[in-house]
Enzyme design. Structure first.
Site, short mmCIF file in Angstrom:
data_model
loop_
_atom_site.label_atom_id
_atom_site.label_comp_id
_atom_site.label_asym_id
_atom_site.label_seq_id
_atom_site.Cartn_x
_atom_site.Cartn_y
_atom_site.Cartn_z
NE ARG A 44 -2.83 -1.83 3.08
CZ ARG A 44 -2.41 -1.61 4.31
NH1 ARG A 44 -2.30 -0.38 4.78
NH2 ARG A 44 -2.10 -2.61 5.11
N GLY A 97 -3.85 -3.97 -3.08
CA GLY A 97 -4.15 -3.10 -1.94
C GLY A 97 -4.28 -1.63 -2.35
CG HIS A 157 -7.63 -5.08 9.24
ND1 HIS A 157 -6.32 -4.78 9.52
CD2 HIS A 157 -7.60 -5.79 8.10
CE1 HIS A 157 -5.54 -5.29 8.58
NE2 HIS A 157 -6.29 -5.91 7.72
CB CYS A 171 0.74 -9.32 12.94
SG CYS A 171 1.69 -7.81 12.99
N GLY A 172 0.41 -12.44 11.04
CA GLY A 172 -0.08 -13.82 11.18
C GLY A 172 -1.59 -13.96 11.23
CG ASP A 190 -8.03 -8.40 5.12
OD1 ASP A 190 -7.15 -8.23 5.98
OD2 ASP A 190 -8.25 -7.57 4.21
CG ASN A 222 2.78 -6.83 0.93
OD1 ASN A 222 2.13 -7.48 1.75
ND2 ASN A 222 2.24 -5.84 0.22
C1 SPV Z 1 -3.37 -5.77 4.45
O1 SPV Z 1 -2.26 -5.27 4.16
O2 SPV Z 1 -3.90 -5.63 5.57
C2 SPV Z 1 -4.08 -6.54 3.44
C3 SPV Z 1 -3.71 -6.37 2.06
O3 SPV Z 1 -5.01 -7.24 3.78
S1 SPV Z 1 -4.14 -4.83 1.46
O4 SPV Z 1 -5.23 -5.00 0.52
O5 SPV Z 1 -2.94 -4.31 0.84
O6 SPV Z 1 -4.57 -3.99 2.57
MN MN Z 2 -5.60 -6.77 5.81
#
Ligand code: SPV
Ligand code: MN
Length: 643
Positions: free
Chosen positions: A106, A240, A269, A293-294, A309, A402
């Site tokens: 991101r 992301g 989240h 973080c797992g 997620d 990532n």
């Molecule tokens: C995260 O980074 O928390 C994700 C992937 O789940 S993203 O879509 O990049 O946010």
């Molecule tokens: Mn996420």
């Protein structure tokens, strides 16, 4: 307070189409008969105006209305291979996508909330005045799809008909983005009108990779127009940054929960997973963890894995806390995914059957994807997002930290598809918060009250991870949701207290902290090695499953309740066949009072004065109890001294 539909609607101002008559005329002029007919299914006028304006702004050569049919899905996949956005791998149905080297996570510095004058946003987020964004989007998205096809898909962020599901439109010229959308979200083409009518809102996302060249990435932007619930992103492909049904719309969903349904909804989240306990009962958990973080691994430990997620939550009329997963797929970090820790996921990644997009991994000459921590010997050579790679290549890891895998959750062995499709939602009985904390909190602790639970969420910390470009150091990560909370964090805290404290929620969940990242050196040993292993998660979740069902008792401490040694020893033996010495338990669960007090001080100082006094009351009470305990028993208090 966020005001909806305030200020210039940038998409329609740039597109210039203001009436449904003009929109229909444009469709007739520019859509092939087949797609004109497909679009006739969509009757919601606001949605049609969004689509017409996106067409007028981006000027694609062609428009493809994606109905979610098997043929359409197949078409998008084929186009992605033809255009080179994806390439085939040796296992059928597996493909590889590379994002540009500058676009591997991101892009925090290029992500903006578009704001009206005097609008408050989170102090952690970047904002830009509406007229500045308007001009920038006009300059860079104007005509951005010339020579390209615009794909338009209609999705539901949650099972159709669920209280907290919200429909969304994804518009993109990238087949990789549309392919990902189909793996991660429920196409609701035929239900779209009814869903917008039910929920009273929908989200719109407009993306184009544009030239997709490294030199243009500095011009890339990820814009969130919260007021008009519309995202714009361009000159990038990382999901992301581009598949904004995910984190872009999660931000809007969070706004909706905070500013339309405060006290009765939350948008989190969090993973959702079910753990099977004695007698075959299934207890559902929702758990927050910062990116990297797992969270995916934790979610998949469940016997009934739902999602890894996001969670849309509400209070049901029967007093339960319900959640739905806005997604049906996984966009998971692949680093360190291996046979030992992630058997279900590995089956999807290493055997035919699942449709998988691997992104930013290495591909070996046989067409096999490889990543750091996959548990296999290093390949002699391969190609990654930066080009040719061998083990001698210096300064470039085999795969980006990532790098991700994108696949449908239903292809994962322990996923419960029926439950993930149920619009009545899932009754959540355990809420967990985890971070990446090497030296302070124990592996599990359970809040005594709802306010104390909210305080656990408010106090998550984590080391910086690869999901965010340019991040470093130890960060506070309240609820692991701060990158996605657009409004002031004090508003979010208020919404949390209102939700969990709502008297209508008569069947409260337990709320717990989790920490897998304690190191030996932080607990009187030596080295940065972790005190536990990945698979111990089975035990931590297993204990919470028993505790919430009152099958085990806990030890009271100033920070909350912690497990007893005997119960953990039994669970280690039965769940993962592992010996759990009492000395390890003592290292993990002793209270290191100075560290905890320092952590509370850090949190108190960081939370602005405007934050709810209920949070400060929890910190104050815990700190006083910790200091009293220290006076009585010293700075390091073993759990056995408290039992
Ligand atoms: C995260 O980074 O928390 C994700 C992937 O789940 S993203 O879509 O990049 O946010
Ligand atoms: Mn996420």
């Amino acid at each position: 307070m966020l005001e909806f539909k305030q200020g210039v609607d940038i998409l329609s101002a740039i597109g210039g189409i203001t009436t449904i008559g003009e929109a229909k005329k444009l469709f007739e002029q520019r859509l092939e008969p087949e797609h004109l007919q497909r679009l006739a299914t969509i009757t919601n006028e606001d949605a049609l105006l969004k689509i017409a304006n996106a067409m007028a702004m981006c000027a694609p050569d062609r428009v493809y209305i994606h109905t979610g049919s098997a043929e359409d899905r197949d078409y998008v996949r084929r186009m992605s291979l033809e255009k080179g956005e994806e390439r085939p791998l040796s296992i059928p149905g597996h493909t590889l996508h590379f994002d540009l080297p500058e676009d591997q996570g991101r892009m925090v510095d290029q992500t903006f909330y578009i704001v009206n004058p005097d609008e408050k946003v989170s102090s952690l987020a970047k904002k830009e005045a509406r007229e500045v964004s308007h001009a920038y989007i006009k300059e860079h998205m104007g005509g951005i799809m010339r020579g390209k096809t615009m794909y338009v898909g209609f999705y539901s962020r949650g099972p159709v008909g669920a209280k907290a599901s919200i429909p969304a439109i994804e518009i993109s010229s990238s087949t990789y983005v549309m392919h990902s959308a189909e793996l991660l979200y429920r196409n609701c083409y035929t239900d779209f009108n009814a869903e917008v009518a039910r929920r009273g809102e929908f989200f719109t996302n407009v993306h184009s990779e544009g030239t997709n060249r490294s030199e243009d990435v500095p011009k890339a932007r990820i814009y969130m127009d919260r007021s008009w619930q519309t995202t714009f992103s361009f000159f990038c492909t990382y999901a992301g940054n581009t598949l904004l049904m995910k984190k872009g719309n999660h931000r809007f969903a969070s706004d909706s929960a905070m500013y339309k349904y405060n006290g009765t909804e939350l948008s989190e989240h969090m993973f959702i997973t079910g753990m099977t306990g004695p007698g075959g009962r299934v207890t559902y958990f929702a758990g927050a963890a910062p990116s990297g973080c797992g969270k995916t691994t934790t979610a998949m430990v469940g016997s009934n894995f739902i999602g890894d997620d996001l969670a849309q939550m509400w209070i049901e009329a029967d007093g339960t806390l319900r959640a739905v997963n806005p997604e049906i797929g996984i966009f998971g970090i692949i680093e360190d995914v291996n046979q030992e820790g992630d058997p279900y996921l590995m089956k999807c990644l290493r055997q035919p059957g699942a449709e998988v997009i691997f992104s930013n991994v290495l591909v070996d000459p046989q067409g096999k994807p490889r990543w750091t921590g996959d548990g296999e010997p290093l390949p002699e050579q391969g190609t990654n997002f930066q080009g040719a790679w061998t083990p001698a290549t210096t300064g470039v890891p085999m795969s980006h930290p990532n790098s991700r895998c994108t696949l449908k959750a239903e292809t994962v062995g322990n996923h419960n598809k029926k439950v993930n499709a149920d619009p009545s939602g899932i009754v959540i009985e355990v809420i967990t918060y985890s971070g990446r904390d090497s030296n302070t909190m124990p592996p599990i602790w359970v809040a005594r009250t709802m306010d104390a639970g909210v305080a656990i969420g408010a106090s998550i910390v984590s080391k910086a991870t690869a999901a965010e470009i340019g991040a470093s150091g130890v960060n506070r990560q309240p609820w692991a949701n701060t990158p996605f909370v657009a409004g002031p964090l004090t508003d979010y805290l208020e919404a949390q207290l209102n939700f969990y404290g709502n008297p209508k929620m008569t069947r409260k969940p337990i709320m717990a902290g989790l920490n897998y990242f304690l190191t030996h050196e932080a607990r009187g040993g030596s080295g940065k090695g972790l005190l536990g292993e990945k698979r111990d998660v089975h035990v931590w979740l297993g204990w919470l499953e028993l505790f919430t069902n009152r099958d085990v008792e806990a030890i009271e401490t100033p920070i909350g309740m912690i497990p007893k040694y005997e119960d953990l020893r039994r669970l280690f033996a039965s769940k993962i066949n592992k010996e759990y010495p009492e000395s390890l338990y003592t290292m993990q669960f002793s209270l290191y009072i100075d560290n905890i007090v320092a952590r509370i001080d850090l949190q108190e100082a960081a939370w602005s004065k405007g934050a709810s006094p209920r949070l400060f009351a929890i910190y104050k009470e815990q700190k006083a109890a910790l200091l009293a305990l220290k006076a009585a028993k010293g700075g390091i208090v073993a759990p056995q001294e408290l039992a």
